[in-house]
Design an enzyme around this catalytic site. Structure first.
Site, PDB file in Angstrom:
ATOM      1  N   HIS A  75     -26.484 -22.406  57.189  1.00  0.00           N
ATOM      2  CA  HIS A  75     -26.953 -22.795  58.522  1.00  0.00           C
ATOM      3  C   HIS A  75     -26.712 -24.286  58.735  1.00  0.00           C
ATOM      4  O   HIS A  75     -27.238 -25.110  58.004  1.00  0.00           O
ATOM      5  CB  HIS A  75     -28.448 -22.492  58.673  1.00  0.00           C
ATOM      6  CG  HIS A  75     -28.734 -21.046  58.970  1.00  0.00           C
ATOM      7  ND1 HIS A  75     -29.877 -20.627  59.592  1.00  0.00           N
ATOM      8  CD2 HIS A  75     -27.987 -19.927  58.755  1.00  0.00           C
ATOM      9  CE1 HIS A  75     -29.836 -19.305  59.741  1.00  0.00           C
ATOM     10  NE2 HIS A  75     -28.710 -18.859  59.229  1.00  0.00           N
ATOM     11  N   TYR A 204     -37.854 -22.648  65.846  1.00  0.00           N
ATOM     12  CA  TYR A 204     -39.232 -23.138  65.677  1.00  0.00           C
ATOM     13  C   TYR A 204     -39.823 -23.292  67.083  1.00  0.00           C
ATOM     14  O   TYR A 204     -39.227 -23.966  67.928  1.00  0.00           O
ATOM     15  CB  TYR A 204     -39.252 -24.493  64.976  1.00  0.00           C
ATOM     16  CG  TYR A 204     -38.908 -24.418  63.496  1.00  0.00           C
ATOM     17  CD1 TYR A 204     -39.908 -24.301  62.536  1.00  0.00           C
ATOM     18  CD2 TYR A 204     -37.586 -24.485  63.058  1.00  0.00           C
ATOM     19  CE1 TYR A 204     -39.611 -24.249  61.179  1.00  0.00           C
ATOM     20  CE2 TYR A 204     -37.278 -24.429  61.703  1.00  0.00           C
ATOM     21  CZ  TYR A 204     -38.293 -24.313  60.767  1.00  0.00           C
ATOM     22  OH  TYR A 204     -37.991 -24.263  59.430  1.00  0.00           O
ATOM     23  N   PRO A 296     -45.990 -24.451  55.209  1.00  0.00           N
ATOM     24  CA  PRO A 296     -44.617 -23.923  55.192  1.00  0.00           C
ATOM     25  C   PRO A 296     -43.681 -24.459  56.275  1.00  0.00           C
ATOM     26  O   PRO A 296     -42.474 -24.223  56.203  1.00  0.00           O
ATOM     27  CB  PRO A 296     -44.815 -22.412  55.371  1.00  0.00           C
ATOM     28  CG  PRO A 296     -46.145 -22.279  56.034  1.00  0.00           C
ATOM     29  CD  PRO A 296     -46.973 -23.423  55.560  1.00  0.00           C
ATOM     30  N   LYS A 300     -40.379 -26.505  52.607  1.00  0.00           N
ATOM     31  CA  LYS A 300     -40.129 -27.445  51.496  1.00  0.00           C
ATOM     32  C   LYS A 300     -40.638 -26.954  50.134  1.00  0.00           C
ATOM     33  O   LYS A 300     -40.245 -27.516  49.108  1.00  0.00           O
ATOM     34  CB  LYS A 300     -40.803 -28.789  51.803  1.00  0.00           C
ATOM     35  CG  LYS A 300     -40.182 -29.532  52.950  1.00  0.00           C
ATOM     36  CD  LYS A 300     -38.905 -30.224  52.513  1.00  0.00           C
ATOM     37  CE  LYS A 300     -38.047 -30.662  53.674  1.00  0.00           C
ATOM     38  NZ  LYS A 300     -36.672 -30.239  53.596  1.00  0.00           N
ATOM     39  N   TYR A 388     -35.059 -32.429  56.981  1.00  0.00           N
ATOM     40  CA  TYR A 388     -34.967 -30.966  56.903  1.00  0.00           C
ATOM     41  C   TYR A 388     -33.972 -30.526  55.815  1.00  0.00           C
ATOM     42  O   TYR A 388     -34.254 -29.591  55.059  1.00  0.00           O
ATOM     43  CB  TYR A 388     -34.555 -30.392  58.265  1.00  0.00           C
ATOM     44  CG  TYR A 388     -34.772 -28.899  58.376  1.00  0.00           C
ATOM     45  CD1 TYR A 388     -35.997 -28.388  58.809  1.00  0.00           C
ATOM     46  CD2 TYR A 388     -33.767 -27.989  58.043  1.00  0.00           C
ATOM     47  CE1 TYR A 388     -36.211 -27.020  58.899  1.00  0.00           C
ATOM     48  CE2 TYR A 388     -33.975 -26.622  58.127  1.00  0.00           C
ATOM     49  CZ  TYR A 388     -35.197 -26.144  58.563  1.00  0.00           C
ATOM     50  OH  TYR A 388     -35.409 -24.786  58.645  1.00  0.00           O
TER      51      TYR A 388
HETATM   52  C1  PHB Z   1     -39.111 -18.215  56.083  1.00  0.00           C
HETATM   53  O1  PHB Z   1     -38.048 -17.669  56.370  1.00  0.00           O
HETATM   54  O2  PHB Z   1     -39.993 -17.615  55.449  1.00  0.00           O
HETATM   55  C2  PHB Z   1     -39.336 -19.615  56.519  1.00  0.00           C
HETATM   56  C3  PHB Z   1     -38.296 -20.333  57.072  1.00  0.00           C
HETATM   57  C4  PHB Z   1     -38.505 -21.620  57.495  1.00  0.00           C
HETATM   58  C5  PHB Z   1     -39.743 -22.191  57.375  1.00  0.00           C
HETATM   59  C6  PHB Z   1     -40.790 -21.482  56.810  1.00  0.00           C
HETATM   60  C7  PHB Z   1     -40.589 -20.186  56.370  1.00  0.00           C
HETATM   61  O3  PHB Z   1     -39.942 -23.447  57.832  1.00  0.00           O
END
Ligand code: PHB
Ligand code: APR
Length: 400
Positions: A75, A204, A296, A300, A388
């Site tokens: 990605h 997000y 989450p 990280k 990120y």
């Molecule tokens: C996930 O796919 O579980 C996931 C992806 C990005 C995040 C948190 C969890 O920031």
């Protein structure tokens, strides 16, 4: 009592313990892993699945990267949705050509377990009552019970890779340890389904109804999250209710495109920021969730665990190959510098994207203004992108 001898006794066969075990094996250093639950149980835990380049590189260094490169999805960016509009963060452009990879923690754990089994290395699964002893001396040891038999593992070092609820951190002298903690007043309700992701890149979402995240494990498996009050119970959330609420938090395009389906897994996870200082107690070293937890947002957790392991591995190689204790002496401060940077980013991203109870109306306005600034500023995009994809391992040294 059965007594065995190894160089490094590792407590915990999550990603930290398994990765450390594999790297040590490649370097010719002997390790035994003691794990409380079964391998199946470890694989049943659904966790995040975004790998930073440092984590990808470590899987390669450990010799277990083949399937990850074949099946992982690269990605180059992700999207932010707020005020009904989507904005893309071009990771590649703003991080100097870096990217992240979608590859579930379950898959990574699977690859490490397979490699360990193929090499005939010892992992004692379902080992009860593990205890760590004499780590303030040069002769530490670990004891546990398995199938009614008592075991003692004599070693040079103990690696505490046993997660947040493990025994290693709990065994450190209270006077020598300082813990920093923040518990957030909401949880993430996650749903896994065999449906194609709504978007190739992650979305997000900051919405008036709370945070949401559109993530994935593959082109055919989606992972979605909703911010929910801590009082919610997972049993109260039917799949239909989940999809309905998710759609309410998305934009028109995603609402129309999203493919819904039955859940394979659904669970609520609390959000916490937590750091233990120091991460070394004599001959015992903590790594991964045993020493720190991040909320989450930004994924990280696994990546930080991987870099702890990298620092600890390098330090152990320094000890065995070069007879130097410098790396062991630096481990805690080096790891903590990186951990605090990621803790700061995860906390900041969490505050920016969620609705907090008792927030005043002005708070959402501030969030929108900050998001608007970030998405239209080269400096803002660079800051979010470089954090990120993961700050370079030598970040502090490079800019000091
Ligand atoms: C996930 O796919 O579980 C996931 C992806 C990005 C995040 C948190 C969890 O920031
Ligand atoms: N004895 C033996 N094993 C134990 C004990 C104990 N007393 N206590 C815990 N364990 C085991 C757990 O069963 C678990 O398998 O230690 C392992 C710790 O694994 P994780 O919790 O996955 O922690 P870690 O390996 O550091 O991985 C960090 O996991 O929680 C996510 O976001 C986090 O992705 C990150 C990763």
């Amino acid at each position: 009592m059965t007594t065995t001898r190894t160089q490094v006794a590792i407590v915990g066969a999550g990603p930290s313990g398994l990765l450390l075990g594999q790297l040590l094996h490649k370097a010719g250093i002997d390790a035994v892993i003691v794990e409380r639950v079964s391998g199946e149980y470890v694989l049943g835990r659904i966790r995040a699945g975004i790998l930073e380049q440092v984590c990808i590189d470590l899987m390669d260094e450990a010799g277990v990267g083949a399937r990850m490169h074949k099946e992982g999805l690269v990605h180059d960016g992700f999207e932010m949705l707020f005020g009904g509009q989507r904005h893309r963060v071009d990771l590649k452009k703003y991080s100097g050509g870096k990217h992240v990879m979608v590859y579930g923690q379950t898959e990574l754990t699977h690859d490490l377990m397979d490699a360990r089994a193929a090499a005939g290395l010892t992992t004692m699964y379902e080992a009860r009552n593990a205890a760590v002893h004499d780590f303030d001396t040069a002769k530490p040891y670990v004891t546990c019970e398995k199938d009614g038999q008592q075991h003692r593992i004599d070693c040079d070092f103990i690696a505490g890779c046993d997660g947040f609820h493990g025994v290693c951190r709990a065994s450190a002298p209270r006077s020598a340890i300082k813990e920093y903690e923040k518990v957030y007043p909401f949880g993430w309700l996650g749903l896994l389904s065999d449906t194609p992701p709504v978007n190739y890149e992650l979305i997000y979402v900051n919405s008036p109804r709370g945070f949401a995240l559109c993530s994935q494990r593959s082109n055919t498996r989606s992972r979605y999250y909703l911010q929910v009050p801590l009082t919610d119970k997972v049993e109260e959330w039917s799949d239909d209710a989940f999809w309905q609420e998710l759609k309410l938090r998305l934009d028109d395009e995603a609402r129309e495109k999203i493919v819904t389906g039955p859940s394979i897994e659904k669970s609520i996870a609390p959000l916490r920021s937590f750091v233990t200082e120091p991460m070394r107690f004599g001959r015992m070293f903590l790594a991964g969730d045993a020493a720190h937890i991040v909320p989450p947002t930004g994924a990280k957790g696994l990546n930080l665990a991987a870099t702890d392991v990298k620092y600890l591995f390098d330090a152990l190689v320094g000890f065995y190959q070069d007879k130097s204790e410098a790396g062991l002496d630096d481990y805690s401060s080096k790891a903590l510098a990186r951990i605090w940077r990621a803790e700061r980013f995860s906390w900041w991203f969490t505050q920016l994207m969620h609705r907090f109870p008792h927030d005043e109306a002005i708070t959402a306005k501030f969030q929108h203004a900050e998001l608007d600034y970030l998405m239209h500023s080269e400096a803002g995009l660079t800051s979010i992108a470089e954090n990120y994809v993961g700050l370079p391992l030598d970040f502090g040294a490079r800019r000091a």
